[in-house]
Design an enzyme around this catalytic site. Structure first.
Site, short mmCIF file in Angstrom:
data_model
loop_
_atom_site.label_atom_id
_atom_site.label_comp_id
_atom_site.label_asym_id
_atom_site.label_seq_id
_atom_site.Cartn_x
_atom_site.Cartn_y
_atom_site.Cartn_z
N THR A 1 0.91 -1.14 0.00
CA THR A 1 0.00 0.00 0.00
C THR A 1 0.94 1.18 0.00
O THR A 1 2.10 1.04 0.39
CB THR A 1 -0.84 -0.03 1.30
OG1 THR A 1 -1.80 -1.08 1.20
CG2 THR A 1 -1.58 1.27 1.57
N ARG B 1 -14.50 -7.29 -1.89
CA ARG B 1 -13.84 -7.09 -0.60
C ARG B 1 -13.44 -5.61 -0.44
O ARG B 1 -13.02 -4.96 -1.39
CB ARG B 1 -12.60 -7.98 -0.55
CG ARG B 1 -11.80 -7.88 0.74
CD ARG B 1 -10.46 -7.23 0.47
NE ARG B 1 -9.62 -7.21 1.66
CZ ARG B 1 -8.54 -6.45 1.76
NH1 ARG B 1 -8.17 -5.68 0.76
NH2 ARG B 1 -7.84 -6.45 2.86
N VAL B 2 -13.62 -5.08 0.76
CA VAL B 2 -13.36 -3.66 1.01
C VAL B 2 -12.01 -3.50 1.71
O VAL B 2 -11.72 -4.19 2.69
CB VAL B 2 -14.51 -3.05 1.85
CG1 VAL B 2 -14.15 -1.64 2.32
CG2 VAL B 2 -15.79 -3.01 1.01
N SER B 3 -11.20 -2.59 1.18
CA SER B 3 -9.86 -2.34 1.75
C SER B 3 -9.89 -1.26 2.82
O SER B 3 -10.65 -0.29 2.72
CB SER B 3 -8.94 -1.90 0.62
OG SER B 3 -7.75 -1.38 1.16
N ASP B 4 -9.02 -1.39 3.80
CA ASP B 4 -8.89 -0.35 4.84
C ASP B 4 -8.41 0.97 4.26
O ASP B 4 -8.63 2.03 4.87
CB ASP B 4 -7.90 -0.81 5.91
CG ASP B 4 -6.50 -0.99 5.33
OD1 ASP B 4 -6.30 -1.95 4.56
OD2 ASP B 4 -5.63 -0.14 5.59
N ILE C 1 -2.48 -6.08 6.26
CA ILE C 1 -3.71 -6.81 5.95
C ILE C 1 -4.92 -5.99 6.40
O ILE C 1 -5.10 -5.73 7.61
CB ILE C 1 -3.71 -8.19 6.62
CG1 ILE C 1 -2.49 -9.01 6.13
CG2 ILE C 1 -5.01 -8.95 6.33
CD1 ILE C 1 -2.44 -9.28 4.65
N GLY C 2 -5.74 -5.61 5.43
CA GLY C 2 -6.85 -4.69 5.71
C GLY C 2 -7.78 -5.16 6.81
O GLY C 2 -8.24 -4.37 7.63
#
Ligand code: GLY
Length: 280
Positions: A154, A182-185, A205-206
């Site tokens: 990231t 899937r939703v990322s942080d 890891i999100g």
């Protein structure tokens, strides 16, 4: 006023491969120095967007061009930006076929609806003049075909300007090989948060970052302890004990920076008027 400061990162989870690390160092140094000069004549908000834009454009990093691919072989990117001075947050989640997700997130700061996902985010980007762009590189496609497993990375930046205003931005192609949807942080405040006291950008890891609300807690603890360094000293061992795989960089309103990770190597570089500082 503490003076200008900038910290940028290219993610955590890197192995000890010297060639990879020296490539990362060269790329991060160039961007950090360019953006520290930029900060002299721009706000912290403009500077974090510029730093993340440059990181997104470098295919070495997992964001923008060179993003990792999801399970179906498509790149869906997430980015957010937060102005610690106004408390505004803008984000895109799982956006496809744009060159710079962070610039779309920046544009959203001026809107009433400031967090957009997937097709809605892409349509907004097109209406705002962001053209069609394929972020998938031959290298990432090859790795996706061979590995078919999670990777890491990231990018992010936090800055404080001459007016003492903090800002932060973060962008990612995700953790690689995740389920579509899937939703990322990186598109949420838990992965990217700033207040008038501190700013923090996460990597790792999100799911772990979300469950620890990591950026928000780093910033809040920095405020309570009056130092970003103390926040990192306290929180990173705590999350490590819970076997979380995450890292972050942060900056406080006194211009002090800090970073930490529970994973092998976090690649980050900070710049102040006193020079460069590197995490690796
Ligand atoms: N931290 C990036 C992600 O897990 O999506």
């Amino acid at each position: 006023m503490p003076g200008r400061a900038l910290v940028i990162h290219g993610g955590t989870g890197y192995g000890p491969n010297k060639t990879v690390l020296s490539q990362a160092r060269r790329r991060l140094r160039r961007i950090a120095q360019t953006c520290f000069t930029f900060l002299a004549s721009h706000s912290s908000l403009e500077t974090v967007a510029e730093a993340v834009r440059l990181l997104e454009d470098d295919p070495f990093f997992n964001a923008g061009t060179g993003s990792y691919l999801q399970r179906d072989g498509r790149a869906r990117m997430s980015a957010s930006i937060m102005d610690g001075h106004t408390g505004r947050f803008g984000a895109v989640l799982n956006i496809e076929r744009v060159r710079n997700p962070v610039l779309v997130a920046s544009r959203l700061l001026g809107e009433r609806d400031r967090i957009l996902a997937a097709d809605g985010a892409r349509r907004y980007a097109r209406r705002q003049g962001f053209g069609d762009w394929n972020p998938v590189t031959a290298e990432r496609l090859k790795r996706w075909k061979l590995l078919k497993e999670e990777e890491h990375g990231t990018v992010g930046a936090a800055a404080i300007d001459d007016h003492g205003r903090l800002a932060v931005a973060t962008s990612t192609g995700g953790k690689g090989f995740e389920l579509p949807g899937r939703v990322s942080d990186s598109g949420l405040p838990v992965g990217n948060y700033a207040s008038s006291f501190a700013a923090a950008s996460c990597t790792g890891i999100g799911e772990d970052i979300v469950e620890e609300a990591l950026s928000v807690r780093l910033v809040e603890r920095a405020h309570a302890a009056l130092s970003i360094h103390k926040a990192f000293q306290k929180l990173i061992p705590e999350i490590k004990a819970r076997k979380r795989r995450a890292g972050a960089v942060g900056l406080d309103r006194n211009g002090r920076m800090s970073w930490g990770t529970t994973m092998p190597i976090l690649i980050a570089i900070g710049v102040t008027g006193r020079g460069l500082k590197e995490s690796f």
